[in-house]
Design an enzyme around this catalytic site. Sequence first.
Site, PDB file in Angstrom:
ATOM      1  N   CYS A 296      28.297  20.291-141.870  1.00 36.91           N
ATOM      2  CA  CYS A 296      27.991  20.900-140.576  1.00 36.91           C
ATOM      3  C   CYS A 296      27.317  19.857-139.684  1.00 36.91           C
ATOM      4  O   CYS A 296      26.314  19.248-140.093  1.00 36.91           O
ATOM      5  CB  CYS A 296      27.067  22.102-140.772  1.00 36.91           C
ATOM      6  SG  CYS A 296      26.434  22.740-139.206  1.00 36.91           S
TER       7      CYS A 296
ATOM      8  N   ASP B  99      43.004  28.839-101.287  1.00 39.32           N
ATOM      9  CA  ASP B  99      42.053  28.421-102.306  1.00 39.32           C
ATOM     10  C   ASP B  99      40.717  28.111-101.645  1.00 39.32           C
ATOM     11  O   ASP B  99      40.376  26.959-101.397  1.00 39.32           O
ATOM     12  CB  ASP B  99      42.590  27.205-103.049  1.00 39.32           C
ATOM     13  CG  ASP B  99      41.851  26.984-104.348  1.00 39.32           C
ATOM     14  OD1 ASP B  99      41.079  27.877-104.741  1.00 39.32           O
ATOM     15  OD2 ASP B  99      42.038  25.928-104.967  1.00 39.32           O
TER      16      ASP B  99
ATOM     17  N   GLU C 129      39.050  34.840 -96.575  1.00 41.98           N
ATOM     18  CA  GLU C 129      38.767  33.596 -97.271  1.00 41.98           C
ATOM     19  C   GLU C 129      38.241  32.548 -96.287  1.00 41.98           C
ATOM     20  O   GLU C 129      38.850  32.316 -95.247  1.00 41.98           O
ATOM     21  CB  GLU C 129      40.086  33.109 -97.897  1.00 41.98           C
ATOM     22  CG  GLU C 129      39.920  32.201 -99.058  1.00 41.98           C
ATOM     23  CD  GLU C 129      39.673  32.948-100.372  1.00 41.98           C
ATOM     24  OE1 GLU C 129      39.507  34.191-100.365  1.00 41.98           O
ATOM     25  OE2 GLU C 129      39.626  32.260-101.401  1.00 41.98           O
TER      26      GLU C 129
ATOM     27  N   CYS D 153      30.474  26.682-141.325  1.00 42.52           N
ATOM     28  CA  CYS D 153      29.186  26.289-141.896  1.00 42.52           C
ATOM     29  C   CYS D 153      28.654  27.552-142.561  1.00 42.52           C
ATOM     30  O   CYS D 153      28.438  28.554-141.888  1.00 42.52           O
ATOM     31  CB  CYS D 153      28.223  25.820-140.811  1.00 42.52           C
ATOM     32  SG  CYS D 153      26.513  25.733-141.394  1.00 42.52           S
TER      33      CYS D 153
ATOM     34  N   LYS E 285      51.043  32.704-109.155  1.00 40.45           N
ATOM     35  CA  LYS E 285      50.529  31.346-109.054  1.00 40.45           C
ATOM     36  C   LYS E 285      51.636  30.301-109.067  1.00 40.45           C
ATOM     37  O   LYS E 285      52.673  30.492-109.686  1.00 40.45           O
ATOM     38  CB  LYS E 285      49.587  31.071-110.238  1.00 40.45           C
ATOM     39  CG  LYS E 285      48.295  31.871-110.212  1.00 40.45           C
ATOM     40  CD  LYS E 285      47.313  31.304-109.227  1.00 40.45           C
ATOM     41  CE  LYS E 285      45.970  32.001-109.270  1.00 40.45           C
ATOM     42  NZ  LYS E 285      45.146  31.616-110.391  1.00 40.45           N
TER      43      LYS E 285
ATOM     44  N   TYR F 150      34.789  24.713 -70.497  1.00 38.31           N
ATOM     45  CA  TYR F 150      34.134  25.431 -71.590  1.00 38.31           C
ATOM     46  C   TYR F 150      32.654  25.047 -71.639  1.00 38.31           C
ATOM     47  O   TYR F 150      31.771  25.903 -71.690  1.00 38.31           O
ATOM     48  CB  TYR F 150      34.835  25.101 -72.915  1.00 38.31           C
ATOM     49  CG  TYR F 150      34.225  25.769 -74.126  1.00 38.31           C
ATOM     50  CD1 TYR F 150      34.666  27.027 -74.544  1.00 38.31           C
ATOM     51  CD2 TYR F 150      33.203  25.160 -74.852  1.00 38.31           C
ATOM     52  CE1 TYR F 150      34.118  27.645 -75.655  1.00 38.31           C
ATOM     53  CE2 TYR F 150      32.640  25.767 -75.961  1.00 38.31           C
ATOM     54  CZ  TYR F 150      33.099  27.012 -76.363  1.00 38.31           C
ATOM     55  OH  TYR F 150      32.543  27.625 -77.462  1.00 38.31           O
ATOM     56  N   ASP F 151      32.399  23.737 -71.607  1.00 36.80           N
ATOM     57  CA  ASP F 151      31.012  23.253 -71.675  1.00 36.80           C
ATOM     58  C   ASP F 151      30.175  23.784 -70.514  1.00 36.80           C
ATOM     59  O   ASP F 151      29.008  24.135 -70.684  1.00 36.80           O
ATOM     60  CB  ASP F 151      30.974  21.723 -71.663  1.00 36.80           C
ATOM     61  CG  ASP F 151      31.490  21.151 -72.970  1.00 36.80           C
ATOM     62  OD1 ASP F 151      31.586  21.920 -73.956  1.00 36.80           O
ATOM     63  OD2 ASP F 151      31.820  19.950 -73.003  1.00 36.80           O
TER      64      ASP F 151
ATOM     65  N   CYS G 185      21.488  28.171-140.148  1.00 31.92           N
ATOM     66  CA  CYS G 185      21.852  27.011-139.325  1.00 31.92           C
ATOM     67  C   CYS G 185      21.390  27.256-137.887  1.00 31.92           C
ATOM     68  O   CYS G 185      21.687  28.299-137.309  1.00 31.92           O
ATOM     69  CB  CYS G 185      23.364  26.804-139.375  1.00 31.92           C
ATOM     70  SG  CYS G 185      23.956  25.546-138.217  1.00 31.92           S
TER      71      CYS G 185
ATOM     72  N   TYR H 297      42.134  39.114 -94.633  1.00 35.29           N
ATOM     73  CA  TYR H 297      43.276  39.737 -95.302  1.00 35.29           C
ATOM     74  C   TYR H 297      43.007  41.153 -95.817  1.00 35.29           C
ATOM     75  O   TYR H 297      43.885  41.766 -96.409  1.00 35.29           O
ATOM     76  CB  TYR H 297      43.815  38.861 -96.431  1.00 35.29           C
ATOM     77  CG  TYR H 297      42.768  38.352 -97.419  1.00 35.29           C
ATOM     78  CD1 TYR H 297      42.056  39.230 -98.225  1.00 35.29           C
ATOM     79  CD2 TYR H 297      42.517  36.990 -97.539  1.00 35.29           C
ATOM     80  CE1 TYR H 297      41.118  38.762 -99.124  1.00 35.29           C
ATOM     81  CE2 TYR H 297      41.575  36.514 -98.445  1.00 35.29           C
ATOM     82  CZ  TYR H 297      40.885  37.402 -99.227  1.00 35.29           C
ATOM     83  OH  TYR H 297      39.954  36.944-100.108  1.00 35.29           O
TER      84      TYR H 297
ATOM     85  N   CYS I 178      23.420  21.278-139.194  1.00 37.36           N
ATOM     86  CA  CYS I 178      22.433  21.400-140.269  1.00 37.36           C
ATOM     87  C   CYS I 178      22.823  20.621-141.526  1.00 37.36           C
ATOM     88  O   CYS I 178      22.104  20.654-142.519  1.00 37.36           O
ATOM     89  CB  CYS I 178      22.193  22.868-140.613  1.00 37.36           C
ATOM     90  SG  CYS I 178      23.595  23.643-141.433  1.00 37.36           S
TER      91      CYS I 178
ATOM     92  N   GLU J 201      51.342  37.193 -99.234  1.00 37.91           N
ATOM     93  CA  GLU J 201      50.434  36.388 -98.413  1.00 37.91           C
ATOM     94  C   GLU J 201      50.106  35.098 -99.144  1.00 37.91           C
ATOM     95  O   GLU J 201      49.976  35.099-100.363  1.00 37.91           O
ATOM     96  CB  GLU J 201      49.108  37.143 -98.199  1.00 37.91           C
ATOM     97  CG  GLU J 201      49.253  38.439 -97.472  1.00 37.91           C
ATOM     98  CD  GLU J 201      47.967  39.271 -97.510  1.00 37.91           C
ATOM     99  OE1 GLU J 201      46.886  38.713 -97.787  1.00 37.91           O
ATOM    100  OE2 GLU J 201      48.064  40.483 -97.269  1.00 37.91           O
TER     101      GLU J 201
ATOM    102  N   LYS K  75      47.996  32.511-100.932  1.00 35.02           N
ATOM    103  CA  LYS K  75      46.715  32.640-101.619  1.00 35.02           C
ATOM    104  C   LYS K  75      45.894  31.400-101.290  1.00 35.02           C
ATOM    105  O   LYS K  75      46.143  30.317-101.806  1.00 35.02           O
ATOM    106  CB  LYS K  75      46.916  32.774-103.125  1.00 35.02           C
ATOM    107  CG  LYS K  75      45.624  33.052-103.844  1.00 35.02           C
ATOM    108  CD  LYS K  75      45.873  33.420-105.296  1.00 35.02           C
ATOM    109  CE  LYS K  75      44.603  33.879-105.998  1.00 35.02           C
ATOM    110  NZ  LYS K  75      43.462  33.000-105.837  1.00 35.02           N
TER     111      LYS K  75
HETATM  112  S1  IVH Z   1      43.205  39.983-101.832  1.00 36.00           S
HETATM  113  C1  IVH Z   1      42.020  42.933-104.509  1.00 36.00           C
HETATM  114  N1  IVH Z   1      44.467  38.178-100.451  1.00 36.00           N
HETATM  115  O1  IVH Z   1      41.928  35.218-104.399  1.00 36.00           O
HETATM  116  C2  IVH Z   1      41.766  42.086-103.416  1.00 36.00           C
HETATM  117  N2  IVH Z   1      42.814  37.473-102.012  1.00 36.00           N
HETATM  118  O2  IVH Z   1      41.927  35.744-107.286  1.00 36.00           O
HETATM  119  C3  IVH Z   1      41.541  40.681-103.777  1.00 36.00           C
HETATM  120  N3  IVH Z   1      42.445  35.076-102.094  1.00 36.00           N
HETATM  121  O3  IVH Z   1      38.759  36.726-104.645  1.00 36.00           O
HETATM  122  C4  IVH Z   1      41.658  39.821-102.623  1.00 36.00           C
HETATM  123  N4  IVH Z   1      43.919  34.539-100.548  1.00 36.00           N
HETATM  124  O4  IVH Z   1      39.109  34.895-102.888  1.00 36.00           O
HETATM  125  C5  IVH Z   1      43.541  38.411-101.383  1.00 36.00           C
HETATM  126  N5  IVH Z   1      45.629  36.662 -99.163  1.00 36.00           N
HETATM  127  C6  IVH Z   1      44.710  36.912-100.072  1.00 36.00           C
HETATM  128  C7  IVH Z   1      43.964  35.882-100.695  1.00 36.00           C
HETATM  129  C8  IVH Z   1      43.018  36.217-101.663  1.00 36.00           C
HETATM  130  C9  IVH Z   1      43.015  34.084-101.396  1.00 36.00           C
HETATM  131  C10 IVH Z   1      41.423  34.903-103.130  1.00 36.00           C
HETATM  132  C11 IVH Z   1      40.204  35.766-102.967  1.00 36.00           C
HETATM  133  C12 IVH Z   1      40.094  36.556-104.230  1.00 36.00           C
HETATM  134  C13 IVH Z   1      40.872  35.722-105.168  1.00 36.00           C
HETATM  135  C14 IVH Z   1      41.404  36.543-106.304  1.00 36.00           C
END
Ligand code: IVH
Length: 692
Positions: free
Chosen positions: A414, A122, A178, A432, A320, A40-41, A437, A230, A417, A118, A120
């Site tokens: 208060c 963070d 993301e 108050c 969530k 690669y290098d 104030c 996504y 004030c 999917e 989510k």
């Molecule tokens: S869909 C309507 N898919 O969650 C489309 N969002 O709370 C919105 N996020 O701003 C995005 N994984 O930053 C989607 N598989 C996923 C996600 C995802 C993380 C985040 C994204 C979005 C936030 C919404």
Amino acid sequence: MSPPAPAEQAARAAELREQIERANHEYYVLDAPTLSDADYDRLFRELRALEAEHPELRTADSPTQRVGAEPASRLEKTAHLAPMLSLDNAFTPEELRAWETRNARLVDEVRAAGYVAEPKIDGLAIALTYEDGVLVKGATRGNGAVGEDVTRNLRTLRDIPLRLRGEPPPGRVEVRGEVYLSLSGFEKLNQRRAAEGLATFANPRNAAAGSLRQLDPSVTAGRPLHFFAYALEAGEARLPVETQWELLERLRAWGLPVNPLARRCADLDEVLAFVAEFEALRASLDYEVDGTVVKVDPLWLHPELGVVGGREPRWATAYKFAPDLAVTTLRSIEVNVGRTGALNPYAVLEPVEVGGVVVKLATLHNEDDIRRKDLRPGEKVLVKRAGDVIPQVVGPQLEEGQARGPEFRMPDHCPVCATPVERPAEEVMTYCPNSACPARIYWGVVHFASRGAMDIRGLGEERIRLFLARGLVHDVADLYSLDREKLLALEGFQVRSAQNLLDGIEESRGRGLARALFALGVRHVGETAAQLLARAFCSMDRLREATVEQMVAVHGIGRTTAEALAAFFAEPRNGAVVDKLAAAGVVLTEERAEPVEGPFSGLTFVITGTLPTLTRTEASAFVERHGGRVAGGVTRKTDYLVVGEDAGSKLARAQELGVARLGEAELLALPERLADAGGGPPAAGTPLELRL
Ligand code: IVH
């Protein structure tokens, strides 16, 4: 000028680019390298040498361009092809099913359509613009409409293809996804920073955000950032796929990293089964996730379902994980004074990390709430954070036999004030009563300038504090006497920023009576009441002269509101502010709007509590669009009460009077039900629930 490269050299450069990018894809996306590091290098060095000799061979999608860009002086703003949306949340299986039920009421096909679940991630949402398959721009989400251009930083992420593979979409598209930092990368980064005596990052998300928003791309290049795609925004162009699932496959075929755990589910039972499996996997993942995103699979249903308030699509929701908890010490309970004079208590906590953020403060609502939770300064408390929801203090965490501290009591003066405070009978809040104030004036100006009120561009809290501190502003009307000279005499203002603010103030003069009335911040006069009063009286002068009886005669205005308004105008200070606003040319009149004919004609609705997806304004607009009227209080004349969460006295009153009650979904389905039932206004005295 160097002579043009011979054709073989151009061909060799193209070949090297292709080999290196394929190796990047295999290594970073597929996690299945076929090329040794040494090979690669070697390829990389050869390409770099070739480009150094023949700069015209250096293309935008060359892997050498991932690093080495010069630091920027600032990040430019850039508009997205279409808004980048956020998501509504569900926390329990019931809430998830309620989401489906609401959707199915709008569009029947939803139940049989299937979902994609999917992880989510963070991290940070970003948008990558590809033009005929070549990466031309990368931007942060920003406010959803406009983000920051971080193209040069995103180029340093090896898992982001500089050119899409296979059959890339023609024209301009935005790939969304993301950016995140791996947990192991985060640990290493923090260790390195600690060793260098630098501040460590609180969590991977903050570290990723900080890394991406660097001015110097070489700093970003040194941070182990990754990407999952996504979504795709194709603008006007037709998407090359029919479902979210096919879209993920297509993104993968283009060489983009797509989370391998995403799953196609026939129904919510399968989604919930996925969530259970996924939750068990969570601890073994090398990145942070805060739940599952559930998306309606067929893409044609997305526009049918639409977007709530321009922010949250109905076709996706974030399911969530259970909230994060932490124990910490409650250092003290402090009190803020708000716009209406309400004393708002809040907890000052020993900083503690809950679900990835450090929590130092939490609101405590009111005195009764604190008593009910039995919170006492100096003691250990349990703190809860659910997703991106504001942290809450749940209650004390006591050791057995622990001696308790003194109970909390609201101050009797208060804290700003020193005026003796009042707690009206039947109310949970303490106030108050001093309308001069400083805290009340400050929050009053903040409210006046805010979005739903006069929406003064460029006037944030910091500037308001400065104007008050310098004695330039004593009340909201003084904003209109600010001028260039006054602003330029303050630190932090240049000719350009001063002019921008003055333009923002100028623009706000024409918002109209309803907004101006709401902006004054009279207790009980919310957006709905302000609109009703503006429509009925058409001018501030007429409203000021009106008696309580005349105001109550307006459909939807209750006695409490009318009395609060009369009391407001009766205070000389307030009258003077209104006069000053009028003298400053602020529009304090309103044209009468023509009522719409529709299935709700002749019907009166009252809305209470927080609705699951619609804002108050949206719900009102929905009613009015169908010919109905929205009132502020429940009376015998009310036909329907639309009930949301945390509904209070209006619900009780409606039950007492036998007024029909609807949830949001039922409201949305009502026009059709009424049309089916023959339409037209109800016969007097017939209980609506029976007639339907
Ligand atoms: S869909 C309507 N898919 O969650 C489309 N969002 O709370 C919105 N996020 O701003 C995005 N994984 O930053 C989607 N598989 C996923 C996600 C995802 C993380 C985040 C994204 C979005 C936030 C919404």
